[in-house]
Motif scaffolding. Structure first.
Motif, PDB file in Angstrom:
ATOM      1  N   TYR A  52      -5.578   6.366   4.514  1.00  0.00           N
ATOM      2  CA  TYR A  52      -5.659   4.936   4.200  1.00  0.00           C
ATOM      3  C   TYR A  52      -7.013   4.375   4.617  1.00  0.00           C
ATOM      4  N   GLN A  53      -7.498   3.460   3.811  1.00  0.00           N
ATOM      5  CA  GLN A  53      -8.751   2.798   4.157  1.00  0.00           C
ATOM      6  C   GLN A  53      -8.470   1.511   4.933  1.00  0.00           C
ATOM      7  N   GLN A  54      -9.523   0.971   5.496  1.00  0.00           N
ATOM      8  CA  GLN A  54      -9.415  -0.263   6.287  1.00  0.00           C
ATOM      9  C   GLN A  54      -8.962  -1.426   5.412  1.00  0.00           C
ATOM     10  N   ASN A  55      -8.156  -2.319   5.994  1.00  0.00           N
ATOM     11  CA  ASN A  55      -7.683  -3.508   5.287  1.00  0.00           C
ATOM     12  C   ASN A  55      -7.935  -4.725   6.172  1.00  0.00           C
ATOM     13  N   LYS A  57      -7.028  -7.663   6.020  1.00  0.00           N
ATOM     14  CA  LYS A  57      -5.853  -8.518   6.222  1.00  0.00           C
ATOM     15  C   LYS A  57      -5.031  -8.094   7.443  1.00  0.00           C
ATOM     16  N   MET A  58      -5.197  -6.834   7.867  1.00  0.00           N
ATOM     17  CA  MET A  58      -4.417  -6.354   9.017  1.00  0.00           C
ATOM     18  C   MET A  58      -5.093  -6.680  10.344  1.00  0.00           C
ATOM     19  N   GLY A 157      -9.912   2.570   8.889  1.00  0.00           N
ATOM     20  CA  GLY A 157      -8.893   3.321   8.170  1.00  0.00           C
ATOM     21  C   GLY A 157      -8.155   4.261   9.111  1.00  0.00           C
ATOM     22  N   ASP A 381       3.060   2.253   1.386  1.00  0.00           N
ATOM     23  CA  ASP A 381       2.204   1.204   1.962  1.00  0.00           C
ATOM     24  C   ASP A 381       2.781   0.781   3.313  1.00  0.00           C
ATOM     25  N   TRP A 384      -1.405  -1.440   5.056  1.00  0.00           N
ATOM     26  CA  TRP A 384      -2.839  -1.296   4.786  1.00  0.00           C
ATOM     27  C   TRP A 384      -3.129  -1.050   3.303  1.00  0.00           C
ATOM     28  N   GLY A 385      -2.110  -1.187   2.470  1.00  0.00           N
ATOM     29  CA  GLY A 385      -2.288  -0.942   1.046  1.00  0.00           C
ATOM     30  C   GLY A 385      -1.930   0.486   0.671  1.00  0.00           C
ATOM     31  N   LYS A 386      -2.177   0.830  -0.579  1.00  0.00           N
ATOM     32  CA  LYS A 386      -1.866   2.165  -1.068  1.00  0.00           C
ATOM     33  C   LYS A 386      -2.818   3.200  -0.464  1.00  0.00           C
TER      34      LYS A 386
END
Length: 453
Positions: A52-55, A57-58, A157, A381, A384-386
């Protein structure tokens, strides 16, 4: 198409492993596995990698903390995973639902996701660091049934690796469990799909009776060294997008045009791999195709059943026929093998396990493939998203995973393990199969791969 990785070395700092137990008291009971679950061929630990990559929003949320907390909650529903396997008479496996917990490791690495390359795909560097094999944890009996490591990266991530005891579930069941985990990380109190045990649905009949032919369990002597040694093995990943699949379909005879993408790709890989290995021309080669049998049952297997419900029927061909006949020969065998799996076939496998003492599949001249492109690994998910990559990491079988390349094309990623000298022949044979009209899309990456052999 094939990717050669430059060396990437990084350091992983791990917290001590911990046992995560169910967040609430769970039943203490013995739950037998099915006679499909506990065959020898499933008695191993299967790692699955999720990246997973960085998000933004988290914020500063720690993915390890989020997943750890949700894991304790999901184990209330999937409490057998917190138990341990015991073996009884006839090698029968039973889960002792002891609530001892699953292993969890929090770690951090001094590397960013960008350093893994423009396209993130196997083989991954420092795999042993991303999934630490806790001493004494990798047994089949009396060992944790799940080991989970969450490794945070410098970029924000993270890499989630889950190692599961395959006797407990198949890819479908694994996705169901991981979906429940993701739902709870996102605030749900109960999984959308509740787990169903009912392993008796796939237990042997009384008396057991083998009613189908099961060539995947043949006892075959290794007279010509057909079992590949793990020494000097090389792994590369191959992407098959619309262009590559169209190129393969040029060789499909009219009578077989109804074939699926999975079938034509499987036939091509079987043929190219056999040519690359250069076995004895009179030897038999087996292509074993994982077939999800859930839809074959009437009444259907209940929604929520997370045990193993698949077979791997064998397409078999002499080496000389596989290498010298047109692709249609391999393709027809693959298509025919898939149709063998029925409800009766599954019952016959369960009966065979009891009669023959739970044998493993045939290793000699065998190659196993499994299509997990529809299992939804990328869609999991945890806030952090897909995922940017998700798939099993196991060299014995070729897992077809869904992958989106740099160009935004959706296709199939297939990791291939071969001896180094055979890998060069495999790349050349696949290149010849795809043909010069794919030059702009495929050849540059092939040349790059070959130059580093």
């Amino acid at each position: 198409m094939a990717q050669a990785h430059s060396p990437l070395i990084f350091t992983v700092r791990r917290n001590p492993p911990e046992l995560i137990v169910p967040a609430k008291p769970t039943p203490r009971e013995l739950k037998p596995l099915s006679d499909i679950d506990d065959q020898e061929g499933f008695r191993f630990h299967l790692p699955v990698i999720h990246i997973y990559q960085q998000n933004p929003k988290m914020g500063n949320k720690n993915p390890a903390s989020v997943i750890r907390e949700a894991l304790a909650k999901v184990l209330v529903f999937y409490y057998p995973f917190a138990g341990r396997l015991k073996e009884g008479p006839g090698r029968k496996l039973t889960v002792d639902c002891s609530g001892q917990g699953v292993l969890f490791i929090e770690a951090e690495a001094d590397v960013t996701l960008k350093e893994f390359g423009a396209e993130i795909r196997p083989p991954f560097p420092c795999r042993d660091e991303l999934l630490y094999n806790v001493p004494g944890s990798d047994g089949i009996l009396n060992s944790p049934l799940l080991l989970i490591q969450v490794t945070r990266l410098l970029c924000g991530g993270f890499i989630l690796v889950v190692r599961l005891n395959h006797t407990m579930c198949d890819a479908y069941g694994y996705t169901q469990f991981m979906t429940a985990l993701s739902e709870i990380t996102n605030g749900a109190s109960t999984p959308t799909t509740l787990p169903v045990w009912q392993r008796e649905l796939l237990c042997a009949r009384d008396p057991p009776r083998v009613t189908c032919t099961h060539r995947e369990y043949d006892e075959v002597p290794d007279n010509h060294g057909a079992i590949i040694s793990p020494d000097d093995m090389e792994q590369r990943s191959f992407f098959f997008g619309p262009t590559q699949i169209s190129a393969m379909r040029r060789f499909v005879p009219t009578i077989l045009k109804r074939c699926s993408t999975f079938e034509v790709l499987t036939a091509c890989l079987w043929r190219c791999r056999t040519i690359a290995l250069q076995p004895n021309s009179e030897d038999e080669m087996r292509m074993m195709i994982i077939v999800n049998a859930r839809s074959k049952f009437n009444p259907p297997i209940p929604v929520g059943y997370y045990g193993n419900v698949f077979a791997y029927p064998a397409a078999i061909s002499k080496v000389r026929d596989l290498c010298n006949k047109p692709l249609g020969h391999a393709l027809e065998l693959v298509m025919r093998a898939k149709t063998e799996v029925t409800e009766e076939y599954m019952k016959s496998v369960a009966d065979l396990m009891v009669i023959k003492g739970r044998p493993g599949f045939t290793n000699v001249g065998s190659y196993i493939v499994s299509d997990v492109t529809r299992n939804g690994f990328l869609e999991l998910d945890f806030g952090w998203g897909k995922a940017v990559y998700a798939g099993p990491d196991f060299h014995v079988a070729g897992f077809f995973t869904r992958y989106i390349n740099q160009r935004g094309e959706s296709g199939i990623m297939v990791p291939i393990w071969l001896p180094s000298i055979a890998m060069k022949r495999f790349v050349k044979e696949l290149d010849n199969l795809l043909g010069p009209h794919n030059k702009d899309h495929v050849i540059p990456e092939y040349v790059n791969a070959l130059s580093k052999l």
